[in-house]
Scaffold this active site. Structure first.
Site, mmCIF file in Angstrom:
data_model
loop_
_atom_site.group_PDB
_atom_site.id
_atom_site.type_symbol
_atom_site.label_atom_id
_atom_site.label_comp_id
_atom_site.label_asym_id
_atom_site.label_seq_id
_atom_site.Cartn_x
_atom_site.Cartn_y
_atom_site.Cartn_z
ATOM 1 N N GLU A 1 -6.147 -5.992 3.890
ATOM 2 C CA GLU A 1 -6.212 -7.211 3.083
ATOM 3 C C GLU A 1 -7.326 -7.146 2.064
ATOM 4 O OE1 GLU A 1 -3.326 -8.729 4.236
ATOM 5 O OE2 GLU A 1 -3.647 -9.062 2.118
ATOM 6 N N THR B 1 0.831 -1.213 0.000
ATOM 7 C CA THR B 1 0.000 0.000 0.000
ATOM 8 C C THR B 1 0.859 1.254 0.000
ATOM 9 O OG1 THR B 1 -1.712 -1.179 1.207
ATOM 10 C CG2 THR B 1 -1.820 1.218 1.261
HETATM 11 C C1 LIG Z 1 -2.881 -16.807 13.100
HETATM 12 C C2 LIG Z 1 -2.470 -15.543 12.491
HETATM 13 C C3 LIG Z 1 -3.512 -14.489 12.632
HETATM 14 C C4 LIG Z 1 -3.140 -13.260 11.894
HETATM 15 C C5 LIG Z 1 -4.174 -12.218 12.023
HETATM 16 C C6 LIG Z 1 -4.314 -11.407 10.785
HETATM 17 C C7 LIG Z 1 -3.242 -10.353 10.687
HETATM 18 C C8 LIG Z 1 -3.368 -9.705 9.361
HETATM 19 C C9 LIG Z 1 -2.456 -8.530 9.199
HETATM 20 C C10 LIG Z 1 -2.716 -7.955 7.844
HETATM 21 C C11 LIG Z 1 -2.102 -6.622 7.721
HETATM 22 C C12 LIG Z 1 -2.603 -6.018 6.428
HETATM 23 C C13 LIG Z 1 -1.938 -6.231 5.267
HETATM 24 C C14 LIG Z 1 -2.451 -5.602 4.032
HETATM 25 O O1 LIG Z 1 -3.454 -4.921 4.001
HETATM 26 S S1 LIG Z 1 -1.519 -5.975 2.653
HETATM 27 C C15 LIG Z 1 -2.301 -5.073 1.369
HETATM 28 C C16 LIG Z 1 -3.663 -5.659 0.996
HETATM 29 N N1 LIG Z 1 -4.153 -5.022 -0.174
HETATM 30 C C17 LIG Z 1 -5.137 -5.552 -0.925
HETATM 31 O O2 LIG Z 1 -5.739 -6.558 -0.596
HETATM 32 C C18 LIG Z 1 -5.436 -4.818 -2.203
HETATM 33 C C19 LIG Z 1 -6.842 -5.111 -2.693
HETATM 34 N N2 LIG Z 1 -6.932 -4.960 -4.119
HETATM 35 C C20 LIG Z 1 -6.815 -6.057 -4.952
HETATM 36 O O3 LIG Z 1 -6.680 -7.186 -4.549
HETATM 37 C C21 LIG Z 1 -6.912 -5.779 -6.422
HETATM 38 O O4 LIG Z 1 -6.627 -4.474 -6.711
HETATM 39 C C22 LIG Z 1 -8.323 -6.090 -6.987
HETATM 40 C C23 LIG Z 1 -8.568 -7.558 -6.824
HETATM 41 C C24 LIG Z 1 -9.334 -5.310 -6.214
HETATM 42 C C25 LIG Z 1 -8.384 -5.682 -8.431
HETATM 43 O O5 LIG Z 1 -7.207 -6.120 -9.002
HETATM 44 P P1 LIG Z 1 -7.066 -6.014 -10.591
HETATM 45 O O6 LIG Z 1 -7.614 -4.690 -11.009
HETATM 46 O O7 LIG Z 1 -5.701 -6.360 -10.984
HETATM 47 O O8 LIG Z 1 -7.976 -7.196 -11.056
HETATM 48 P P2 LIG Z 1 -9.355 -7.143 -11.813
HETATM 49 O O9 LIG Z 1 -10.424 -6.675 -10.887
HETATM 50 O O10 LIG Z 1 -9.176 -6.404 -13.108
HETATM 51 O O11 LIG Z 1 -9.544 -8.688 -12.114
HETATM 52 C C26 LIG Z 1 -8.683 -9.313 -13.073
HETATM 53 C C27 LIG Z 1 -8.791 -10.794 -12.889
HETATM 54 O O12 LIG Z 1 -7.930 -11.174 -11.811
HETATM 55 C C28 LIG Z 1 -8.650 -11.920 -10.862
HETATM 56 N N3 LIG Z 1 -8.051 -11.645 -9.559
HETATM 57 C C29 LIG Z 1 -7.938 -10.454 -8.930
HETATM 58 N N4 LIG Z 1 -7.318 -10.612 -7.743
HETATM 59 C C30 LIG Z 1 -7.027 -11.935 -7.636
HETATM 60 C C31 LIG Z 1 -6.388 -12.723 -6.623
HETATM 61 N N5 LIG Z 1 -5.944 -12.193 -5.470
HETATM 62 N N6 LIG Z 1 -6.251 -14.045 -6.833
HETATM 63 C C32 LIG Z 1 -6.710 -14.593 -7.978
HETATM 64 N N7 LIG Z 1 -7.352 -13.922 -8.995
HETATM 65 C C33 LIG Z 1 -7.479 -12.599 -8.789
HETATM 66 C C34 LIG Z 1 -10.056 -11.413 -10.975
HETATM 67 O O13 LIG Z 1 -10.964 -12.355 -10.455
HETATM 68 C C35 LIG Z 1 -10.172 -11.270 -12.491
HETATM 69 O O14 LIG Z 1 -10.365 -12.520 -13.043
HETATM 70 P P3 LIG Z 1 -11.290 -12.629 -14.364
HETATM 71 O O15 LIG Z 1 -10.641 -11.734 -15.373
HETATM 72 O O16 LIG Z 1 -11.251 -14.091 -14.688
HETATM 73 O O17 LIG Z 1 -12.635 -12.138 -13.943
HETATM 74 C C1 LIG Z 2 -4.680 -1.794 10.382
HETATM 75 C C2 LIG Z 2 -4.167 -1.793 8.959
HETATM 76 C C3 LIG Z 2 -3.013 -2.506 8.640
HETATM 77 C C4 LIG Z 2 -2.524 -2.498 7.342
HETATM 78 N N1 LIG Z 2 -1.364 -3.182 7.059
HETATM 79 C C5 LIG Z 2 -0.866 -3.137 5.808
HETATM 80 C C6 LIG Z 2 0.354 -3.819 5.498
HETATM 81 O O1 LIG Z 2 0.971 -4.433 6.362
HETATM 82 N N2 LIG Z 2 0.828 -3.762 4.231
HETATM 83 C C7 LIG Z 2 0.172 -3.078 3.231
HETATM 84 O O2 LIG Z 2 0.638 -3.067 2.100
HETATM 85 N N3 LIG Z 2 -1.006 -2.434 3.494
HETATM 86 C C8 LIG Z 2 -1.535 -2.446 4.756
HETATM 87 N N4 LIG Z 2 -2.707 -1.802 5.031
HETATM 88 C C9 LIG Z 2 -3.354 -0.987 3.983
HETATM 89 C C10 LIG Z 2 -4.605 -1.671 3.464
HETATM 90 O O3 LIG Z 2 -4.293 -2.798 2.705
HETATM 91 C C11 LIG Z 2 -5.398 -0.636 2.625
HETATM 92 O O4 LIG Z 2 -5.834 0.389 3.493
HETATM 93 C C12 LIG Z 2 -6.608 -1.297 1.974
HETATM 94 O O5 LIG Z 2 -6.175 -2.160 0.939
HETATM 95 C C13 LIG Z 2 -7.606 -0.266 1.406
HETATM 96 O O6 LIG Z 2 -6.986 0.539 0.435
HETATM 97 P P1 LIG Z 2 -7.040 2.130 0.614
HETATM 98 O O7 LIG Z 2 -6.638 2.455 1.981
HETATM 99 O O8 LIG Z 2 -6.307 2.727 -0.544
HETATM 100 O O9 LIG Z 2 -8.586 2.502 0.483
HETATM 101 P P2 LIG Z 2 -9.336 2.990 -0.849
HETATM 102 O O10 LIG Z 2 -9.302 1.916 -1.862
HETATM 103 O O11 LIG Z 2 -8.845 4.325 -1.207
HETATM 104 O O12 LIG Z 2 -10.843 3.030 -0.287
HETATM 105 C C14 LIG Z 2 -11.519 4.260 -0.078
HETATM 106 C C15 LIG Z 2 -12.958 4.060 -0.531
HETATM 107 O O13 LIG Z 2 -12.960 3.861 -1.954
HETATM 108 C C16 LIG Z 2 -13.786 2.745 -2.264
HETATM 109 N N5 LIG Z 2 -13.312 2.092 -3.502
HETATM 110 C C17 LIG Z 2 -12.046 1.889 -3.896
HETATM 111 N N6 LIG Z 2 -11.999 1.223 -5.057
HETATM 112 C C18 LIG Z 2 -13.303 0.997 -5.426
HETATM 113 C C19 LIG Z 2 -13.936 0.333 -6.527
HETATM 114 N N7 LIG Z 2 -13.218 -0.227 -7.523
HETATM 115 N N8 LIG Z 2 -15.284 0.280 -6.543
HETATM 116 C C20 LIG Z 2 -16.015 0.826 -5.536
HETATM 117 N N9 LIG Z 2 -15.486 1.469 -4.475
HETATM 118 C C21 LIG Z 2 -14.138 1.549 -4.415
HETATM 119 C C22 LIG Z 2 -13.608 1.816 -1.069
HETATM 120 O O14 LIG Z 2 -14.706 0.892 -0.992
HETATM 121 C C23 LIG Z 2 -13.614 2.808 0.078
HETATM 122 O O15 LIG Z 2 -14.954 3.075 0.467
HETATM 123 C C24 LIG Z 2 -3.213 -1.778 6.332
HETATM 124 C C25 LIG Z 2 -4.391 -1.079 6.634
HETATM 125 C C26 LIG Z 2 -4.866 -1.080 7.939
HETATM 126 C C27 LIG Z 2 -6.127 -0.322 8.268
#
Ligand SMILES: CCCCCCCCCCC/C=C/C(=O)SCCNC(=O)CCNC(=O)[C@H](O)C(C)(C)COP(=O)(O)OP(=O)(O)OC[C@H]1O[C@@H](n2cnc3c(N)ncnc32)[C@H](O)[C@@H]1OP(=O)(O)O
Ligand SMILES: Cc1cc2nc3c(=O)[nH]c(=O)nc-3n(C[C@H](O)[C@H](O)[C@H](O)COP(=O)(O)OP(=O)(O)OC[C@H]3O[C@@H](n4cnc5c(N)ncnc54)[C@H](O)[C@@H]3O)c2cc1C
Length: 634
Positions: A407, A150
């Site tokens: 996530e 991110t």
């Molecule tokens: C015991 C242990 C306990 C632990 C407790 C939990 C602790 C957790 C700590 C976590 C800390 C946080 C970490 C983070 O937040 S890391 C960052 C996370 N960020 C995200 O998740 C980003 C979200 N966005 C996305 O995944 C993609 O942007 C999105 C999927 C929304 C769109 O991607 P994109 O535009 O590239 O894809 P399309 O929508 O155009 O789709 C294209 C095709 O790809 C397929 N697709 C998309 N994503 C996936 C995937 N992950 N795996 C497989 N396939 C995927 C999608 O279905 C489309 O397929 P089709 O073309 O066939 O429809």
């Molecule tokens: C506690 C915490 C821990 C985290 N840890 C990590 C980490 O370790 N590593 C890491 O890489 N990231 C981490 N993140 C970041 C996290 O993965 C992002 O905050 C998350 O993926 C959301 O993306 P964003 O913040 O850009 O929100 P945005 O995507 O900007 O969302 C803002 C608004 O836009 C809307 N929106 C966005 N796209 C669309 C769409 N296509 N259609 C409709 N609505 C849409 C959303 O629904 C939301 O309402 C963490 C976040 C938190 C809160």
């Protein structure tokens, strides 16, 4: 003489004549008797260590002191790994999440990302050589990593990430750079002060062409001094592309461009279990407190009743109690799908990847959002004491609501699920988790309110709402709207369809688990009551979906509502015994309201006394500020 163990008389009465074997449920939730024994041994091993206890409550420390104290304990825990009675992997799993780990690291584990994302990224995407080079170093804690994806400007839209990794064929190096302020990596846990390495997601550029986001191993800090490496702020040098697709300077496309998203899929699966653990804590705290707390007058002239005897309180707490079982069983099913899909992917068979992506998005979004709502209801059900920091509700709520965003922000994940459902429905393809979209319920749409009849209603809603969304998309298409506009204008329907799909998966998991499970009759009875309560609860909450997609009538709804309140009354007597079956130690609950002995008021008083403000009668600020004000005759 042995000290008499205090037990609140009301809780004691609740526990008398329990009709089922609590340990049987404990073993079911732990995954078997041996797992329960292992868990309890590990809990004793960790929680008996005086060095892991907080001298003062964390809420009274400064930000920096909180960090230092959590890091001290996290490092101590790692030292204890080697001698853990449960072995390294089960111990690590227990220490990373909302369970045992949260009893020690109340503000969060500074090393969590190293284990939950950094190592899984290496395992899932590193080449054999890269794994040989880094995995041992990571397991031995000779490096501390995080997952830096991110940015300030992008978290959801991965294809919009700005960090660039440009391949230089002359030096055979990648130059990573953050070209703008919005490209700065933001949010990655442990990135600020703890990690000295990171898996960095960046747009790979080679021969002037962008090949999309890929993972790179980047050293952030000097391994001796921990100082950031030169240029680390906006120009990162010498990263290594993980699971390199650069072969002798030529980019070789991966079999599926989304495999680089695999780490996120893994964490989404894990998050479902973790939010369920947090929900279990909240339900235990609220249920025990609701049986200790006496308030108001139910029958004129009678003693104040336990607040759990109000139907309104049962309506607050019994659906979340049922949800803890529903989410646990669904998370278990998802975990099994993850393992099957992952094993297949390792053999090059990607067929289950779309199912896994669709289901992991659906369940992560559903469990996190429902758990967040339920935790807040549990907090509210405890009145003022539920609002106190020491109740642990604020911390539990903060952890569960975070899971609604990290996530993959839930709305975005719902739309991913919808994309998968629409595609599956149109192609009449799809595998495991959308089997019913193919074999949809045929025959008359008459409604029967048996358990099987209600599950059929969920199937009709899941299929029907996908068809409603598709009809909206087709209507827009016929009006000449471009596909992306049609998609955006159908978002409300698409999200409803995705949520109905997720709820059906949870409902079927619960029902199927009870059918398949080897359960004693008394346990089957109480779990079946919880299952029926939960699926009727959700139906009543979302009745519009069912009216839209089936022949549900007002009469049916009134009948189901009566069944619902009957089930509330039937389950009420077992509420404390059910939460006791979670076997959550007081240290894990970390709340005077939820302690096993129900000695709530004394523990609340003792907690309040720990406040620095209660160490003197008059705080020094009185003389500095208040006294002058009082004398100033404004
Ligand atoms: C015991 C242990 C306990 C632990 C407790 C939990 C602790 C957790 C700590 C976590 C800390 C946080 C970490 C983070 O937040 S890391 C960052 C996370 N960020 C995200 O998740 C980003 C979200 N966005 C996305 O995944 C993609 O942007 C999105 C999927 C929304 C769109 O991607 P994109 O535009 O590239 O894809 P399309 O929508 O155009 O789709 C294209 C095709 O790809 C397929 N697709 C998309 N994503 C996936 C995937 N992950 N795996 C497989 N396939 C995927 C999608 O279905 C489309 O397929 P089709 O073309 O066939 O429809
Ligand atoms: C506690 C915490 C821990 C985290 N840890 C990590 C980490 O370790 N590593 C890491 O890489 N990231 C981490 N993140 C970041 C996290 O993965 C992002 O905050 C998350 O993926 C959301 O993306 P964003 O913040 O850009 O929100 P945005 O995507 O900007 O969302 C803002 C608004 O836009 C809307 N929106 C966005 N796209 C669309 C769409 N296509 N259609 C409709 N609505 C849409 C959303 O629904 C939301 O309402 C963490 C976040 C938190 C809160």
């Amino acid at each position: 003489m042995s000290k008499e163990i205090y037990e609140n008389p009301d809780l004691k009465k609740e526990r008398q004549n329990c009709p089922f074997n609590k340990e049987e449920i404990t073993h079911l939730l732990d995954g078997g008797k041996e797992k329960t024994i292992e868990r309890k041994q590990l809990e004793n091993y960790i929680l008996s260590d005086e060095q892991l206890k907080d001298a003062v409550p964390m809420e009274y420390l400064s930000h920096a002191d909180k960090y230092a104290e959590e890091l001290r304990k996290a490092c101590l825990l790692m030292h204890k790994l080697a001698d853990s009675p449960a072995g390294q992997v089960p111990t690590l799993r227990a220490l990373m999440g909302a369970g045992l780990g949260s009893a020690v690291l109340k503000e969060g584990n500074p090393l969590a990302l190293h284990y939950v994302m950094f190592i899984p990224a290496l395992m899932g995407q590193g080449t054999i050589d890269q794994q040989a080079k880094w995995l041992e170093k990571a397991y031995n804690l000779n490096m501390i990593g995080t997952y830096a994806q991110t940015e300030l400007g992008h978290g959801t839209f991965l294809r919009g990430l700005e960090t660039r990794a440009t391949y230089d064929p002359k030096t055979q190096e990648f130059i990573l750079e953050s070209p703008s302020l919005t490209a700065y990596k933001w949010w990655p846990g442990s990135l600020g002060k703890t990690a000295n390495y990171a898996v960095v997601m960046a747009q790979l550029y080679t021969k002037g062409k962008c090949e999309g986001t890929h993972p790179f191993m980047v050293q952030l800090r000097d391994e001796e001094t921990h100082e950031p490496l030169p240029g680390i702020v906006n120009m990162w040098l010498n990263p290594v592309c993980i699971s390199s697709y650069i072969h002798y300077g030529t980019y070789v496309k991966p079999t599926n461009s989304k495999l680089s998203y695999a780490t996120m899929v893994f964490v989404r699966v894990v998050v479902c279990q973790d939010v369920t653990t947090n929900l279990r804590k909240a339900v235990t705290i609220a249920t025990r407190y609701s049986c200790v707390r006496r308030q108001s007058e139910l029958k004129p002239g009678d003693r104040e009743p336990q607040v759990m005897d109000y139907q309104a309180q049962q309506n607050k707490l019994l659906p979340p109690l049922a949800a803890t079982f529903a989410f646990q069983l669904a998370a278990d099913h998802l975990w099994n799908l993850y393992h099957t899909a992952n094993n297949n992917i390792e053999q090059g068979d990607l067929e289950l990847l779309p199912d896994l992506h669709g289901l992991s998005c659906a369940l992560k979004a559903l469990c996190s959002s429902e758990a967040a709502n339920f935790v807040e209801v549990c907090r509210q059900s405890c009145g003022g004491h539920g609002y106190m920091s020491c109740s642990n509700f604020p911390r539990i709520y903060g952890q569960v609501t975070a899971a609604e965003t990290y996530e993959g922000e839930n709305t975005v994940l719902w739309l991913q699920v919808a994309r998968y459902l629409v595609k599956t429905r149109k192609e009449q393809s799809g595998g495991l988790s959308v089997k019913y979209l193919i074999g949809e319920e045929k025959g008359p749409k008459t409604v029967d309110t048996t358990l099987e009849g209600i599950v059929k209603l969920y199937r009709r809603a899941a299929v029907g709402l996908v068809d409603v969304a598709i009809a909206e998309l087709d209507k827009s298409g016929r009006k000449g709207e471009a596909p992306h506009d049609a998609w955006n204008h159908a978002a409300v329907y698409l999200i409803k369809a995705a949520q109905a799909h997720a709820r059906l998966f949870v409902v079927e998991s619960f029902v199927d688990s009870l059918k398949e499970g080897k359960l004693s009759a008394p346990v089957r009875t109480v779990l079946s009551q919880l299952c029926e309560l939960f699926i009727i609860y959700w139906l009543l909450e979302r009745s519009g979906d069912f009216f839209l997609c089936s022949n549900l009538t007002k009469q049916d709804l009134l009948l189901l509502n009566s069944k619902y309140v009957e089930l509330l009354a039937a389950i009420r007597p077992q509420a404390v015994n059910l939460v006791d079956s979670f076997d959550l130690r007081d240290e894990v609950l970390n709340s005077p309201l939820g302690c096993w002995d129900g000695n709530v008021y004394q523990r609340l008083f003792d907690e309040a006394a720990k406040s620095p403000l209660n160490q003197s009668n008059v705080h020094e600020s009185f003389h500095k500020y208040l006294k002058p004000l009082l004398k100033s005759n404004l």
